[in-house]
Design a protein around this motif. Structure first.
Motif, PDB file in Angstrom:
ATOM      1  N   GLU A  16       0.866  -1.298   0.444  1.00  0.00           N
ATOM      2  CA  GLU A  16       0.080   0.229   0.008  1.00  0.00           C
ATOM      3  C   GLU A  16       0.762   1.724  -0.175  1.00  0.00           C
ATOM      4  OE1 GLU A  16      -3.385   0.633   0.268  1.00  0.00           O
ATOM      5  OE2 GLU A  16      -3.790  -1.366  -0.452  1.00  0.00           O
ATOM      6  N   THR A  18       3.004   2.180  -1.796  1.00  0.00           N
ATOM      7  CA  THR A  18       3.697   2.330  -3.002  1.00  0.00           C
ATOM      8  C   THR A  18       4.899   1.919  -3.715  1.00  0.00           C
ATOM      9  OG1 THR A  18       4.687   4.340  -2.910  1.00  0.00           O
ATOM     10  CG2 THR A  18       2.073   5.273  -3.068  1.00  0.00           C
ATOM     11  N   HIS A  37       6.161   4.068  -7.967  1.00  0.00           N
ATOM     12  CA  HIS A  37       4.656   4.679  -8.678  1.00  0.00           C
ATOM     13  C   HIS A  37       3.682   6.001  -7.916  1.00  0.00           C
ATOM     14  CE1 HIS A  37       4.337   1.070 -11.410  1.00  0.00           C
ATOM     15  NE2 HIS A  37       4.895   0.025 -10.544  1.00  0.00           N
ATOM     16  N   ALA A  39       0.669   5.164  -6.942  1.00  0.00           N
ATOM     17  CA  ALA A  39      -0.660   4.637  -6.132  1.00  0.00           C
ATOM     18  C   ALA A  39       0.068   3.099  -6.124  1.00  0.00           C
ATOM     19  CB  ALA A  39      -1.458   3.878  -7.406  1.00  0.00           C
ATOM     20  N   ARG A  42      -0.621  -3.168  -6.188  1.00  0.00           N
ATOM     21  CA  ARG A  42      -2.012  -3.992  -6.644  1.00  0.00           C
ATOM     22  C   ARG A  42      -1.712  -6.042  -6.793  1.00  0.00           C
ATOM     23  NH1 ARG A  42      -4.319  -2.119  -2.539  1.00  0.00           N
ATOM     24  NH2 ARG A  42      -5.408  -0.324  -3.190  1.00  0.00           N
ATOM     25  N   ARG A  43      -0.268  -6.052  -7.767  1.00  0.00           N
ATOM     26  CA  ARG A  43       0.057  -7.253  -8.081  1.00  0.00           C
ATOM     27  C   ARG A  43       1.826  -6.658  -8.533  1.00  0.00           C
ATOM     28  NH1 ARG A  43      -5.125  -7.826  -8.036  1.00  0.00           N
ATOM     29  NH2 ARG A  43      -6.338  -9.015  -9.151  1.00  0.00           N
ATOM     30  N   PRO A  57      -0.260  -1.006 -10.290  1.00  0.00           N
ATOM     31  CA  PRO A  57      -0.765  -0.415  -9.085  1.00  0.00           C
ATOM     32  C   PRO A  57      -2.331   0.081  -9.310  1.00  0.00           C
ATOM     33  CG  PRO A  57       0.605   0.872 -10.676  1.00  0.00           C
ATOM     34  CD  PRO A  57       0.623  -0.493 -11.306  1.00  0.00           C
ATOM     35  N   ASP A  58      -2.426   0.515  -8.878  1.00  0.00           N
ATOM     36  CA  ASP A  58      -4.067   1.251  -8.964  1.00  0.00           C
ATOM     37  C   ASP A  58      -3.706   2.002  -9.748  1.00  0.00           C
ATOM     38  OD1 ASP A  58      -5.314  -0.074  -7.172  1.00  0.00           O
ATOM     39  OD2 ASP A  58      -5.539   1.210  -5.569  1.00  0.00           O
ATOM     40  N   GLY A  59      -4.484   2.307 -11.051  1.00  0.00           N
ATOM     41  CA  GLY A  59      -4.204   3.478 -12.184  1.00  0.00           C
ATOM     42  C   GLY A  59      -3.779   2.672 -13.308  1.00  0.00           C
ATOM     43  N   GLN A  80      -5.468   0.418 -19.306  1.00  0.00           N
ATOM     44  CA  GLN A  80      -7.188   0.445 -19.062  1.00  0.00           C
ATOM     45  C   GLN A  80      -7.135  -1.115 -18.457  1.00  0.00           C
ATOM     46  OE1 GLN A  80      -9.726   3.107 -19.816  1.00  0.00           O
ATOM     47  NE2 GLN A  80      -7.953   5.056 -20.538  1.00  0.00           N
TER      48      GLN A  80
END
Length: 80
Positions: A16, A18, A37, A39, A42-43, A57-59, A80
């Motif tokens: 979390e 970043t 990053h 954000a 996440r993976r 990341p998110d985004g 996206q």
């Protein structure tokens, strides 16, 4: 997220905060911090040969990192 390297000698964690971190399973030491990053990540995954790490990341910015140097080698923007 946490994943083992292909050789099972390192662990890659995504956070979390970043960053992603590469840990030695032998010593427990943090070998590399992959920062860049904006954000939370996440993976994360290793390439099959263990030489490259992918962070997501998110985004919409995905990064590829050289494991040996910890340098970001490629940034994919607009995904996206």
């Amino acid at each position: 997220t946490a994943v083992f390297s292909p050789g099972a000698d390192a662990l890659l964690t995504a956070s979390e905060d970043t960053t992603a971190k590469l840990w030695s399973l032998e010593t427990g030491e943090c070998l590399r911090t992959l920062a860049g990053h904006l954000a939370p990540i996440r993976r994360a995954a290793f390439s099959p040969d263990g030489a490259v790490v992918l962070t997501v990341p998110d985004g919409f910015v995905v990064k590829l990192w050289a494991v040996k140097s910890g340098e970001c080698t490629y940034t994919l923007e607009g995904h996206q």
